[in-house]
Scaffold this active site. Structure first.
Site, PDB file in Angstrom:
ATOM      1  N   GLY A   7      21.154  62.913  45.586  1.00 40.64           N
ATOM      2  CA  GLY A   7      20.923  61.005  44.994  1.00 40.64           C
ATOM      3  C   GLY A   7      19.405  61.573  45.896  1.00 40.64           C
ATOM      4  O   GLY A   7      19.068  61.779  46.021  1.00 40.64           O
ATOM      5  N   ALA A   9      18.776  60.159  48.603  1.00 35.28           N
ATOM      6  CA  ALA A   9      18.513  59.843  49.459  1.00 35.28           C
ATOM      7  C   ALA A   9      18.173  61.014  49.895  1.00 35.28           C
ATOM      8  O   ALA A   9      16.212  61.678  50.389  1.00 35.28           O
ATOM      9  CB  ALA A   9      19.601  59.614  51.002  1.00 35.28           C
ATOM     10  N   THR A  37      24.987  58.750  43.527  1.00 33.06           N
ATOM     11  CA  THR A  37      23.423  57.438  42.728  1.00 33.06           C
ATOM     12  C   THR A  37      24.000  57.350  41.500  1.00 33.06           C
ATOM     13  O   THR A  37      23.637  56.336  41.282  1.00 33.06           O
ATOM     14  CB  THR A  37      22.194  57.965  43.138  1.00 33.06           C
ATOM     15  N   GLY A  43      22.631  47.347  41.569  1.00 31.13           N
ATOM     16  CA  GLY A  43      21.248  47.414  42.024  1.00 31.13           C
ATOM     17  C   GLY A  43      20.500  47.864  43.177  1.00 31.13           C
ATOM     18  O   GLY A  43      21.549  48.716  43.946  1.00 31.13           O
ATOM     19  N   GLU A 108      24.164  38.795  43.993  1.00 39.86           N
ATOM     20  CA  GLU A 108      25.450  39.760  44.442  1.00 39.86           C
ATOM     21  C   GLU A 108      26.532  39.350  46.243  1.00 39.86           C
ATOM     22  O   GLU A 108      25.382  38.860  46.594  1.00 39.86           O
ATOM     23  CB  GLU A 108      25.087  41.227  44.899  1.00 39.86           C
ATOM     24  N   HIS A 228      36.065  48.435  47.219  1.00 41.92           N
ATOM     25  CA  HIS A 228      34.999  47.177  46.132  1.00 41.92           C
ATOM     26  C   HIS A 228      36.487  46.469  45.766  1.00 41.92           C
ATOM     27  O   HIS A 228      37.252  46.975  45.312  1.00 41.92           O
ATOM     28  CB  HIS A 228      34.161  48.283  45.069  1.00 41.92           C
ATOM     29  N   ARG A 277      31.847  41.193  50.438  1.00 43.96           N
ATOM     30  CA  ARG A 277      32.573  42.208  49.472  1.00 43.96           C
ATOM     31  C   ARG A 277      34.233  42.170  50.189  1.00 43.96           C
ATOM     32  O   ARG A 277      35.121  42.596  49.468  1.00 43.96           O
ATOM     33  CB  ARG A 277      32.157  43.696  49.797  1.00 43.96           C
ATOM     34  N   HIS A 338      35.436  52.204  47.820  1.00 47.37           N
ATOM     35  CA  HIS A 338      34.288  52.127  47.514  1.00 47.37           C
ATOM     36  C   HIS A 338      32.840  53.330  48.062  1.00 47.37           C
ATOM     37  O   HIS A 338      32.654  53.767  47.574  1.00 47.37           O
ATOM     38  CB  HIS A 338      33.803  51.233  47.013  1.00 47.37           C
ATOM     39  N   GLU A 362      24.874  57.924  52.349  1.00 51.69           N
ATOM     40  CA  GLU A 362      25.948  57.399  51.957  1.00 51.69           C
ATOM     41  C   GLU A 362      26.738  58.849  53.244  1.00 51.69           C
ATOM     42  O   GLU A 362      27.983  57.804  54.712  1.00 51.69           O
ATOM     43  CB  GLU A 362      26.851  57.872  51.298  1.00 51.69           C
ATOM     44  N   ARG A 373      29.893  46.689  54.403  1.00 48.79           N
ATOM     45  CA  ARG A 373      28.172  47.252  53.492  1.00 48.79           C
ATOM     46  C   ARG A 373      27.809  46.055  52.952  1.00 48.79           C
ATOM     47  O   ARG A 373      28.838  44.977  52.150  1.00 48.79           O
ATOM     48  CB  ARG A 373      27.738  47.548  53.332  1.00 48.79           C
ATOM     49  N   LEU A 379      21.550  52.243  48.645  1.00 46.48           N
ATOM     50  CA  LEU A 379      20.344  52.883  47.636  1.00 46.48           C
ATOM     51  C   LEU A 379      18.779  52.429  48.526  1.00 46.48           C
ATOM     52  O   LEU A 379      18.010  53.411  48.701  1.00 46.48           O
ATOM     53  CB  LEU A 379      19.977  52.358  46.171  1.00 46.48           C
TER      54      LEU A 379
HETATM   55  C1  SIN Z   1      27.860  47.030  42.725  1.00 48.66           C
HETATM   56  O1  SIN Z   1      27.295  47.229  41.699  1.00 48.66           O
HETATM   57  O2  SIN Z   1      29.401  46.217  42.468  1.00 48.66           O
HETATM   58  C2  SIN Z   1      27.815  48.047  43.401  1.00 48.66           C
HETATM   59  C3  SIN Z   1      26.906  47.491  44.158  1.00 48.66           C
HETATM   60  C4  SIN Z   1      27.077  48.338  45.917  1.00 48.66           C
HETATM   61  O3  SIN Z   1      27.945  49.064  46.045  1.00 48.66           O
HETATM   62  O4  SIN Z   1      25.981  48.033  46.601  1.00 48.66           O
END
Ligand code: SIN
Length: 404
Positions: A7, A9, A37, A43, A108, A228, A277, A338, A362, A373, A379
């Site tokens: 991925g 990393a 990934t 993003g 987000e 998620h 989240r 997630h 991860e 997180r 990422l």
């Molecule tokens: C998302 O696009 O909602 C996932 C982003 C993430 O897991 O950081």
């Protein structure tokens, strides 16, 4: 050195090690682009926008982490993040641009600023994976695909000496072997497949944490598995990888509603649908229980067809493939497993408690995520800490002190 996993990393660590003159082999249990990934939608978060600062990114990360982040690890992430993203772009990743020509940035959950860079609308991970795989191939790095790493090899002093692996080829190519190396970077991703419904691909089985435990490495915060909030609901019996509906959809103005069309996150948090989240996932679960129903809805009909097609083509296609048209109807969503916020414990250079064994992405627990997180920090963590690992390995091989 050996990198296990391919991925963001793993491939970043491999590319930076190769650039530092180290002989590098990438081993992955599936194909090079089969990790998590590739599935990332929303993003990569970094303080790249006008008026944004690493300090503000730090504040949002610490709040989302519910008081359990390692502040120094977060400071490294947010401070080194912007340049790490620029280096990713220099490696060949193409991000979406705004009308003015700079990076297009979205919001987000948990972010008080627009700081999420994205690619292909909602296909950020796929573009990053493409760019890194292309770079690995262009630079001729040695890769071993379809090879499950079994265990860490150590020498008489307990130092890392390589890995054993099972190459899952056909006929004469099937068999057990070893790669010898003084440094091993675990970048095997998460463990979402432990749960019945997850956004993770089939390869996310937790094998990296298991290997590290067998090798005697410390792990921490494994209980912090992030759910998620908005995963496409395909029925109560749906199992395995489920389609994600990115937080960026809420970042662009979609609302969470119940079956009566009532927004229920308002009044629960100052950021409503864009709360961190864990708060949104719990808000959805609470409403589901109150209403005795199995899902809620994400309503973004007001985006219109053009915006859906341009900004969220992956999600639009996934919904339509399951008979739901987000342009004309609210999307049924429910939380699903997630992201593993914990993992193999590392220090600020990615070193585990086993000499010569590193962990990144991860599978690792650097301390940046705390109990929850912040969206799109994963990422970034993969990039920043992979670069730190490569710098550490290169410095040690050269007999120097690692950089601060
Ligand atoms: C998302 O696009 O909602 C996932 C982003 C993430 O897991 O950081």
């Amino acid at each position: 050195m050996v990198v296990v996993g391919s991925g963001v990393a793993g491939l970043t660590a491999a590319l930076r090690c190769e650039a530092a003159g180290l002989t590098t082999v990438v081993v992955t249990k599936a194909r090079l682009d089969d990790g998590s990934t590739r599935w990332a939608q929303g993003g990569i978060a970094a303080a790249l926008g006008d008026g944004d600062t690493p300090e503000q990114h730090l504040d949002d990360t610490l709040v989302a982490g519910a008081g359990l982040c390692d502040e120094e690890a977060v400071r490294i992430l947010v401070t080194e993040g912007p340049d790490a993203v620029r280096r990713l772009i220099a490696t060949g990743a193409h991000f979406d641009e705004s009308a003015e020509g700079g990076l297009a940035l979205t919001r987000e959950g948990g972010h008080h600023r627009r700081r999420i860079a994205h690619a292909g609308g909602d296909a950020t991970g796929a573009e990053i994976s493409r760019a890194l795989v292309d770079a690995v191939r262009a630079r001729g790095l040695r890769t071993v695909e379809n090879a499950l790493v079994l265990d860490l090899l150590t020498d008489a002093e307990g130092r890392t000496a390589g890995v054993t692996l099972h190459v899952m080829g056909e006929g004469q190519h099937d068999g057990v072997g070893a790669v010898h190396a003084p440094a091993v970077v675990l970048a095997t991703g998460g463990m979402g497949q432990v749960f019945s419904a997850t956004t993770n691909p089939a390869v996310s089985t937790g094998d990296g944490v298991a290997l590290a435990l067998r090798a005697g490495a410390e792990v921490s915060d494994l209980e912090f598995v992030q759910f998620h909030p908005t995963v496409l609901f395909l029925g109560p019996d749906a199992e395995g990888q489920q389609p994600l509906v990115s937080e960026a959809v809420r970042g662009e103005g979609a609302h969470l509603v119940d079956a009566d069309g009532v927004r229920f996150m308002q009044g629960q948090h100052e950021l409503a649908e864009l709360a961190p989240r864990d708060i949104v996932a719990k808000g959805i679960m609470r409403r589901m229980r109150e209403r005795n129903t199995e899902h809620m809805y994400l309503d973004a009909r007001h985006f219109g067809a053009e915006m859906w097609e341009r900004r969220f083509p992956t999600i639009l296609a996934a919904c339509r493939a399951h008979g739901i048209d987000p342009v004309t109807e609210p999307v049924p969503v429910a939380p699903a497993a997630h992201y593993a916020s914990g993992g193999v414990r590392t220090d600020s250079r990615g070193r585990t408690t086993v000499p010569g064994l590193y962990a990144c992405g991860e599978v690792a627990c650097t301390g940046v995520h705390g109990a929850n997180r912040l969206a799109s920090n994963s990422l970034l963590e993969g990039l920043v800490y992979a670069e730190r690992i490569a710098a550490d390995i290169a410095a040690r091989r050269g007999g120097q002190e690692p950089p601060a």
